[in-house]
Design an enzyme around this catalytic site. Structure first.
Site, PDB file in Angstrom:
ATOM      1  CG  ASP A  12     -36.430 -17.482 -40.087  1.00  0.00           C
ATOM      2  OD1 ASP A  12     -37.193 -18.225 -39.136  1.00  0.00           O
ATOM      3  OD2 ASP A  12     -36.738 -18.051 -40.989  1.00  0.00           O
ATOM      4  CE1 TYR A  91     -36.590 -28.377 -40.753  1.00  0.00           C
ATOM      5  CE2 TYR A  91     -36.604 -26.182 -41.546  1.00  0.00           C
ATOM      6  CZ  TYR A  91     -35.975 -27.203 -41.746  1.00  0.00           C
ATOM      7  OH  TYR A  91     -35.582 -27.412 -42.714  1.00  0.00           O
ATOM      8  CG  ASP A 132     -42.109 -15.014 -44.053  1.00  0.00           C
ATOM      9  OD1 ASP A 132     -41.291 -15.076 -43.816  1.00  0.00           O
ATOM     10  OD2 ASP A 132     -43.135 -16.422 -43.814  1.00  0.00           O
ATOM     11  CE  LYS A 133     -42.113 -18.864 -45.594  1.00  0.00           C
ATOM     12  NZ  LYS A 133     -41.811 -18.087 -44.673  1.00  0.00           N
ATOM     13  CE1 TYR A 229     -31.990 -18.521 -49.431  1.00  0.00           C
ATOM     14  CE2 TYR A 229     -32.029 -20.376 -47.787  1.00  0.00           C
ATOM     15  CZ  TYR A 229     -32.046 -19.174 -48.158  1.00  0.00           C
ATOM     16  OH  TYR A 229     -33.969 -19.116 -47.756  1.00  0.00           O
ATOM     17  CE  LYS A 232     -37.731 -16.312 -49.193  1.00  0.00           C
ATOM     18  NZ  LYS A 232     -37.330 -16.154 -47.386  1.00  0.00           N
ATOM     19  CG  ASP A 234     -38.980 -13.565 -45.304  1.00  0.00           C
ATOM     20  OD1 ASP A 234     -38.819 -13.513 -47.293  1.00  0.00           O
ATOM     21  OD2 ASP A 234     -39.168 -14.825 -44.799  1.00  0.00           O
ATOM     22  CD  GLN A 242     -52.782  11.351 -43.859  1.00  0.00           C
ATOM     23  OE1 GLN A 242     -53.683   9.985 -44.590  1.00  0.00           O
ATOM     24  NE2 GLN A 242     -53.774  12.424 -44.755  1.00  0.00           N
TER      25      GLN A 242
HETATM   26  P1  13P Z   1     -38.203 -18.518 -44.669  1.00  0.00           P
HETATM   27  O1  13P Z   1     -36.739 -17.511 -45.323  1.00  0.00           O
HETATM   28  O2  13P Z   1     -39.658 -17.346 -44.836  1.00  0.00           O
HETATM   29  O3  13P Z   1     -37.308 -18.858 -43.353  1.00  0.00           O
HETATM   30  O4  13P Z   1     -38.438 -19.317 -45.802  1.00  0.00           O
HETATM   31  C1  13P Z   1     -37.548 -20.384 -46.231  1.00  0.00           C
HETATM   32  C2  13P Z   1     -38.595 -21.060 -47.357  1.00  0.00           C
HETATM   33  O5  13P Z   1     -38.054 -21.177 -48.827  1.00  0.00           O
HETATM   34  C3  13P Z   1     -39.715 -21.747 -46.954  1.00  0.00           C
HETATM   35  O6  13P Z   1     -39.590 -22.220 -48.849  1.00  0.00           O
HETATM   36  P1  13P Z   2     -53.438  16.159 -44.968  1.00  0.00           P
HETATM   37  O1  13P Z   2     -53.079  16.710 -46.664  1.00  0.00           O
HETATM   38  O2  13P Z   2     -53.906  16.803 -44.407  1.00  0.00           O
HETATM   39  O3  13P Z   2     -52.465  14.221 -44.981  1.00  0.00           O
HETATM   40  O4  13P Z   2     -54.473  14.874 -45.808  1.00  0.00           O
HETATM   41  C1  13P Z   2     -55.052  14.805 -46.394  1.00  0.00           C
HETATM   42  C2  13P Z   2     -55.722  13.591 -46.839  1.00  0.00           C
HETATM   43  O5  13P Z   2     -55.964  12.122 -45.368  1.00  0.00           O
HETATM   44  C3  13P Z   2     -56.527  13.063 -47.670  1.00  0.00           C
HETATM   45  O6  13P Z   2     -57.356  11.315 -47.900  1.00  0.00           O
HETATM   46 MG    MG Z   3     -37.879 -19.420 -42.001  1.00  0.00          MG
HETATM   47 MG    MG Z   4     -39.892 -15.845 -43.316  1.00  0.00          MG
END
Ligand code: 13P
Ligand code: 13P
Ligand code: MG
Ligand code: MG
Length: 365
Positions: A12, A91, A132-133, A229, A232, A234, A242
């Site tokens: 961020d 911000y 996020d968050k 602090y 975060k 995130d 597969q």
């Molecule tokens: P970010 O960690 O995504 O910046 O969020 C901060 C936050 O707590 C906003 O309320």
């Molecule tokens: P694979 O075993 O080839 O990954 O395929 C399984 C599948 O995609 C079933 O949804």
């Molecule tokens: Mg932020």
């Molecule tokens: Mg964030």
């Protein structure tokens, strides 16, 4: 054999508006930095995206994990983007860059990192989750379901390649310790730890018995890194799909349940993790609710073919509806737990100051 490294490094470096989203100039600057690294041959391929206010650098290269050139490239990109953010007075410009100068590895400096070196298979579908968050423990429940729960992943039962199970590397983010536990025979022990995601977070999952990497997350604890602090963690998570790993549908399925995670408003509230399309990852209501996006790629000699926006699918509408209902229910608690995090987990807490102010008014019972 074609060994490549897939690195997802995020930070961020300034929100627009507030903590809700990212200004297009930041993505443009990041793309410019990535393009020049690609041109110089450092990167095989790259994809720049965002989740909420977090800038995501998805990169492929031949330099391995924890590589200085890749980490410095990411750091320099974040610094350049921070300068753009500062010029727009966005911000929290530079929020996750906790150090003034780069010192060899971005780990522990604020940005989140998930990397895996793999021998690219005949066909290599990967899912990149970005949230996020919330915080890195948010991957515990979905990773458990993907790799240990046959009610989610039928492949565990009916695919011979998956039947031996997976090993989970779990980190204690407070004590800086790790343990590896094996599913299925140790799931009861595992869940003691994984079920406490504010302290224990899954860092990686390995296929047994090949020991091949199946999933890796950006587990870390920013609040602890900085000693106070500042932002975060995130998180991001890479999952291979597969073959000897769960099918694409099996790795997406856990997100049909909007689990309660920590990280909403001021990093201090629990709320439902809502799976959304990339264009809906702009958390606004009470700075949330928490969001997760899924970018699906096929790798082709390190080239990132994609992404497909995997939650851009009406089959996830009920999960979104449920998350909105749950979000409203949690919001009605206002400043009360369990919407608000327990005191010791509160990230922007004013508790110490309040305690200090009222210290001499507390008497014995
Ligand atoms: P970010 O960690 O995504 O910046 O969020 C901060 C936050 O707590 C906003 O309320
Ligand atoms: P694979 O075993 O080839 O990954 O395929 C399984 C599948 O995609 C079933 O949804
Ligand atoms: Mg932020
Ligand atoms: Mg964030």
């Amino acid at each position: 054999m074609f060994v490549i490294t897939l690195s997802v490094i995020k930070a961020d470096i300034g929100g627009y508006v507030g903590h809700s989203s990212m200004h297009p100039d930041l993505e443009a600057k990041a793309t410019e930095c990535m393009a020049s690294a690609h041109k110089s041959g450092v990167l095989i391929d790259y994809h720049v995206t965002k989740c909420g206010d977090d800038l995501q650098l998805i990169m492929t290269h031949k330099l391995g994990e924890d590589n200085d050139r890749i980490h410095k490239l990411a750091w320099d990109t974040f610094v350049d983007c921070t300068n753009v953010a500062k010029s727009l007075k966005l911000y929290g410009a530079g929020q996750d860059l906790l150090s003034d100068s780069y010192s060899g590895n971005v780990k522990g400096m604020g940005p989140g990192v998930a990397e895996m070196e793999i021998d690219e298979r005949e066909s290599e579908p990967v899912m990149i989750y970005m949230a996020d968050k919330t915080s890195s423990g948010a991957w515990n429940l979905p990773l458990y379901k993907m790799f240990a729960d046959p009610f989610n992943t039928i492949g565990l039962v009916i695919s011979e390649k998956m039947h031996d199970g997976y090993a989970f590397e779990i980190h204690d983010v407070k004590e800086n310790k790790k343990i590896i536990l094996n599913a299925p025979e140790e799931i009861y022990d595992m869940l003691i730890f994984m079920g406490a995601p504010s302290r224990y977070a899954v860092k990686a999952v390995f296929h047994r018995p090949s020991n091949e990497i199946a999933a890796v997350s950006s587990t870390q604890k920013l609040s602890l890194i900085a000693g106070k602090y500042v932002g975060k963690d995130d998180p991001v998570c890479i999952v291979r799909c597969q073959g000897k790993f769960p099918a694409v549908g099996e790795v997406l399925e856990p997100f049909a349940f909007p689990q309660l995670v920590e990280g909403w408003m001021r990093g201090s509230h629990h709320g439902p993790l809502m799976p959304v399309a990339l264009h809906d990852a702009n958390p606004s209501r009470f700075d949330g609710p928490p969001r997760v996006i899924a970018a699906g790629f096929q790798l082709a000699d390190g080239k990132l073919v994609g992404p497909v926006d995997m939650f851009d699918d009406p089959s996830f509408d009920p999960a979104r509806d449920k998350a909105n209902v749950m979000g409203e229910y949690m919001r009605r608690h206002g400043p009360f737990e369990p919407h608000r995090l327990p005191l010791e987990e509160m990230e922007y807490t004013t508790m110490p100051q309040v305690m200090k102010k009222l210290a001499d008014r507390f008497g014995d019972l």
